[in-house]
Design a protein around this motif. Sequence first.
Motif, short mmCIF file in Angstrom:
data_model
loop_
_atom_site.label_atom_id
_atom_site.label_comp_id
_atom_site.label_asym_id
_atom_site.label_seq_id
_atom_site.Cartn_x
_atom_site.Cartn_y
_atom_site.Cartn_z
N MET A 50 0.92 0.90 -15.19
CA MET A 50 -1.08 1.36 -15.30
C MET A 50 -0.93 2.81 -14.39
O MET A 50 -2.02 3.55 -15.30
N TYR A 51 -0.38 3.39 -13.86
CA TYR A 51 -0.46 5.08 -13.24
C TYR A 51 0.19 5.60 -14.61
O TYR A 51 -0.91 6.92 -15.30
N LEU B 268 5.95 -2.28 -8.58
CA LEU B 268 6.63 -1.20 -8.23
C LEU B 268 6.41 -0.82 -9.92
O LEU B 268 5.34 -0.21 -10.71
N TYR B 269 6.88 -1.82 -11.01
CA TYR B 269 7.49 -1.47 -12.69
C TYR B 269 5.63 -1.51 -13.01
O TYR B 269 5.04 -0.60 -13.84
N LEU C 207 0.60 -1.20 -0.14
CA LEU C 207 0.27 0.19 0.31
C LEU C 207 0.94 1.11 0.15
O LEU C 207 0.68 2.18 -0.70
N TRP C 208 2.03 0.97 0.58
CA TRP C 208 2.79 2.60 0.86
C TRP C 208 3.21 2.45 -0.87
O TRP C 208 3.60 3.92 -0.99
N ILE C 209 3.85 1.85 -1.45
CA ILE C 209 4.48 1.44 -2.18
C ILE C 209 3.45 1.81 -3.65
O ILE C 209 4.33 3.29 -4.23
N VAL C 210 2.71 2.17 -3.74
CA VAL C 210 1.73 2.27 -4.58
C VAL C 210 0.92 3.88 -4.02
O VAL C 210 1.04 4.56 -4.61
N MET C 211 0.44 4.15 -3.08
CA MET C 211 0.72 5.33 -3.23
C MET C 211 1.78 5.72 -2.93
O MET C 211 1.66 7.43 -3.19
N TYR D 288 -3.91 -1.12 -6.54
CA TYR D 288 -3.10 -2.31 -5.12
C TYR D 288 -4.25 -3.05 -5.27
O TYR D 288 -3.62 -3.91 -5.63
N LEU D 289 -5.45 -3.36 -5.42
CA LEU D 289 -5.86 -4.74 -5.18
C LEU D 289 -5.27 -6.00 -6.51
O LEU D 289 -4.82 -7.24 -6.37
N ILE D 290 -4.96 -5.34 -7.55
CA ILE D 290 -4.50 -5.94 -8.57
C ILE D 290 -3.29 -6.23 -8.54
O ILE D 290 -3.25 -7.64 -8.65
N ASP D 291 -2.13 -5.25 -7.71
CA ASP D 291 -0.71 -5.41 -7.66
C ASP D 291 -0.79 -6.70 -6.22
O ASP D 291 0.39 -7.99 -6.63
#
Length: 171
Positions: A96-97, A90-91, A46-50, A111-114
Amino acid sequence: MRISKIRYYYPIGLFVAFFLDGSLSEKFAGSFFTNTMSIESRLFLLWIVMGVFFAKVEHPYFWAFTIGLMFDLFYTGVIGPFFMLIPLILYLTKMMYSFFTPSFIVVLLIYLIDIALLTLLFYWINVLIGFTSLSLTNFISGTLGPTLAYNLAAFVILYLPIKSLMEGSSR
């Protein structure tokens, strides 16, 4: 030239989330791990995605490799799976971002996909090296489903505080 606070907050928050994952798993082991299900806390993800969506993090892949190595050393006992999977996630998150505008729903879905991808890839690695013989059906119903539900609840609770912290400290 002003140095942003995220330079310090990001690694500290990443390690706090990492250790919080382990602490929650130990504290609630009776609820998280039963004969029919297991829940994997993924607050560090979550921290990485945010961080991808709301902060300008310096050297994100360094931190991804570092947390992956620590995860392998502390939790799996096999060096390699998370060391490689976290930077891959992360990549993919960064890819996606680039197609979406950040919003609650977009970040939640990514996040759920990750989580689903990370959990599924780790399951396949464990099947390949013979650490598990659990069927895919039992894995999906007993681990992946509960893990997604738990992390969905954690996301809903932590989204605004983490977003505010990251946006505020990135300025």
